[in-house]
Design an enzyme around this catalytic site. Structure first.
Site, PDB file in Angstrom:
ATOM      1  N   TYR A  25      33.775  22.220  44.194  1.00  0.00           N
ATOM      2  CA  TYR A  25      35.012  22.229  44.987  1.00  0.00           C
ATOM      3  C   TYR A  25      35.280  20.932  45.737  1.00  0.00           C
ATOM      4  O   TYR A  25      36.336  20.794  46.359  1.00  0.00           O
ATOM      5  CB  TYR A  25      34.979  23.413  45.971  1.00  0.00           C
ATOM      6  CG  TYR A  25      34.900  24.745  45.271  1.00  0.00           C
ATOM      7  CD1 TYR A  25      35.930  25.174  44.436  1.00  0.00           C
ATOM      8  CD2 TYR A  25      33.786  25.565  45.404  1.00  0.00           C
ATOM      9  CE1 TYR A  25      35.852  26.380  43.764  1.00  0.00           C
ATOM     10  CE2 TYR A  25      33.699  26.789  44.741  1.00  0.00           C
ATOM     11  CZ  TYR A  25      34.735  27.184  43.926  1.00  0.00           C
ATOM     12  OH  TYR A  25      34.666  28.384  43.256  1.00  0.00           O
ATOM     13  N   ASN A  76      46.205  30.493  46.349  1.00  0.00           N
ATOM     14  CA  ASN A  76      44.861  30.396  45.786  1.00  0.00           C
ATOM     15  C   ASN A  76      44.133  31.641  46.293  1.00  0.00           C
ATOM     16  O   ASN A  76      43.635  31.657  47.421  1.00  0.00           O
ATOM     17  CB  ASN A  76      44.148  29.122  46.237  1.00  0.00           C
ATOM     18  CG  ASN A  76      42.767  28.998  45.589  1.00  0.00           C
ATOM     19  OD1 ASN A  76      42.268  29.936  44.969  1.00  0.00           O
ATOM     20  ND2 ASN A  76      42.158  27.833  45.732  1.00  0.00           N
ATOM     21  N   ASP A  89      49.979  43.357  42.549  1.00  0.00           N
ATOM     22  CA  ASP A  89      51.105  44.256  42.822  1.00  0.00           C
ATOM     23  C   ASP A  89      51.965  43.735  43.973  1.00  0.00           C
ATOM     24  O   ASP A  89      53.190  43.814  43.927  1.00  0.00           O
ATOM     25  CB  ASP A  89      50.597  45.662  43.156  1.00  0.00           C
ATOM     26  CG  ASP A  89      50.119  46.425  41.926  1.00  0.00           C
ATOM     27  OD1 ASP A  89      50.448  46.004  40.801  1.00  0.00           O
ATOM     28  OD2 ASP A  89      49.416  47.427  42.104  1.00  0.00           O
ATOM     29  N   HIS A 102      44.270  26.773  41.681  1.00  0.00           N
ATOM     30  CA  HIS A 102      42.813  26.789  41.868  1.00  0.00           C
ATOM     31  C   HIS A 102      42.317  25.360  41.869  1.00  0.00           C
ATOM     32  O   HIS A 102      42.805  24.529  41.083  1.00  0.00           O
ATOM     33  CB  HIS A 102      42.108  27.550  40.733  1.00  0.00           C
ATOM     34  CG  HIS A 102      42.534  28.972  40.659  1.00  0.00           C
ATOM     35  ND1 HIS A 102      42.069  29.924  41.538  1.00  0.00           N
ATOM     36  CD2 HIS A 102      43.414  29.599  39.848  1.00  0.00           C
ATOM     37  CE1 HIS A 102      42.639  31.082  41.256  1.00  0.00           C
ATOM     38  NE2 HIS A 102      43.469  30.908  40.242  1.00  0.00           N
ATOM     39  N   LEU A 103      41.350  25.093  42.703  1.00  0.00           N
ATOM     40  CA  LEU A 103      40.755  23.755  42.752  1.00  0.00           C
ATOM     41  C   LEU A 103      40.002  23.458  41.451  1.00  0.00           C
ATOM     42  O   LEU A 103      40.139  22.386  40.866  1.00  0.00           O
ATOM     43  CB  LEU A 103      39.797  23.661  43.942  1.00  0.00           C
ATOM     44  CG  LEU A 103      40.465  23.815  45.317  1.00  0.00           C
ATOM     45  CD1 LEU A 103      39.447  24.247  46.361  1.00  0.00           C
ATOM     46  CD2 LEU A 103      41.144  22.522  45.717  1.00  0.00           C
ATOM     47  N   SER A 104      39.196  24.432  41.021  1.00  0.00           N
ATOM     48  CA  SER A 104      38.371  24.232  39.830  1.00  0.00           C
ATOM     49  C   SER A 104      39.120  24.723  38.589  1.00  0.00           C
ATOM     50  O   SER A 104      40.105  25.461  38.704  1.00  0.00           O
ATOM     51  CB  SER A 104      37.050  25.003  39.988  1.00  0.00           C
ATOM     52  OG  SER A 104      37.309  26.399  40.066  1.00  0.00           O
ATOM     53  N   ARG A 113      35.657  34.516  35.359  1.00  0.00           N
ATOM     54  CA  ARG A 113      36.732  33.780  36.044  1.00  0.00           C
ATOM     55  C   ARG A 113      37.909  33.480  35.112  1.00  0.00           C
ATOM     56  O   ARG A 113      38.917  32.925  35.530  1.00  0.00           O
ATOM     57  CB  ARG A 113      36.206  32.458  36.615  1.00  0.00           C
ATOM     58  CG  ARG A 113      35.201  32.638  37.726  1.00  0.00           C
ATOM     59  CD  ARG A 113      34.821  31.302  38.346  1.00  0.00           C
ATOM     60  NE  ARG A 113      33.522  31.402  38.969  1.00  0.00           N
ATOM     61  CZ  ARG A 113      33.306  31.817  40.223  1.00  0.00           C
ATOM     62  NH1 ARG A 113      34.317  32.126  40.995  1.00  0.00           N
ATOM     63  NH2 ARG A 113      32.081  31.895  40.708  1.00  0.00           N
TER      64      ARG A 113
HETATM   65  C1  DQA Z   1      38.832  29.184  43.107  1.00  0.00           C
HETATM   66  C2  DQA Z   1      38.199  29.692  41.815  1.00  0.00           C
HETATM   67  C3  DQA Z   1      37.680  31.116  41.982  1.00  0.00           C
HETATM   68  O1  DQA Z   1      37.081  31.555  40.760  1.00  0.00           O
HETATM   69  C4  DQA Z   1      36.655  31.184  43.075  1.00  0.00           C
HETATM   70  O2  DQA Z   1      36.237  32.517  43.282  1.00  0.00           O
HETATM   71  C5  DQA Z   1      37.133  30.563  44.351  1.00  0.00           C
HETATM   72  C6  DQA Z   1      37.890  29.320  44.288  1.00  0.00           C
HETATM   73  C7  DQA Z   1      39.246  27.697  43.015  1.00  0.00           C
HETATM   74  O3  DQA Z   1      40.052  27.265  43.827  1.00  0.00           O
HETATM   75  O4  DQA Z   1      38.749  26.988  42.146  1.00  0.00           O
HETATM   76  O5  DQA Z   1      36.826  31.053  45.440  1.00  0.00           O
HETATM   77  O6  DQA Z   1      40.005  29.948  43.355  1.00  0.00           O
END
Ligand code: DQA
Length: 151
Positions: A25, A76, A89, A102-104, A113
């Site tokens: 992250y 996010n 919902d 998402h960051l990743s 994921r």
């Molecule tokens: C996340 C990716 C998710 O899988 C993870 O549980 C996170 C961060 C991201 O920003 O990459 O908490 O949402």
């Protein structure tokens, strides 16, 4: 400035950015992310309402309250992305643009994921660009709002 703010919601454990798995992250904190969003929002003329919660119910309450109060939503949902039908919902209640961020790159990580409930309620999704993804999400919101204004 747009009258209504762009609501940027962050889910569980994102308050720990900077110390949480920095190899995934990065070293930027949630405060750094908020500053980036405020600066980029200002450059686009968008007011920003930036929040984080570790509680699913609070996140759902904020999403519901965005109806009629926010110009758009950037979310996010962190771990709730992959588990929460209830968050999905709530997102489906909104008529304004919803952008998932998402960051990743969740598709390069563990199989659990790869599925996102949030994606099925979003206009589009951005992942894998670190904090820059929030800037890209604001650009997408700006474009969608401009298109709506001229439609
Ligand atoms: C996340 C990716 C998710 O899988 C993870 O549980 C996170 C961060 C991201 O920003 O990459 O908490 O949402």
């Amino acid at each position: 400035m747009a009258e209504r703010p762009v609501l940027i919601l962050n889910g569980p454990n994102l308050n720990m950015l900077g110390v949480r798995q920095p190899e995934i992250y990065g070293r930027e904190t949630l405060g750094d992310l908020e500053a980036l969003c405020r600066a980029h929002g200002a450059s686009l003329g968008l007011a920003i309402d930036f929040r984080q919660t570790n509680a699913e119910g609070e996140l759902i309450g904020w999403i519901q309250a965005a109806r009629g109060t926010a110009a758009a939503l950037i979310v996010n949902a962190a771990g709730l992305t992959h588990t929460s039908v209830a968050v999905m919902d709530a997102l489906l209640l909104l008529e304004v643009p919803v952008i998932e961020v998402h960051l990743s790159n969740i598709h390069r990580r563990e199989p659990f994921r790869h599925h996102s409930y949030v994606a099925s309620a979003a206009h589009g999704s951005i992942c894998g660009f670190g904090s820059h993804g929030y800037r890209l999400a604001l650009d997408a919101v700006n474009e969608l709002l401009a298109r709506r204004a001229t439609a």
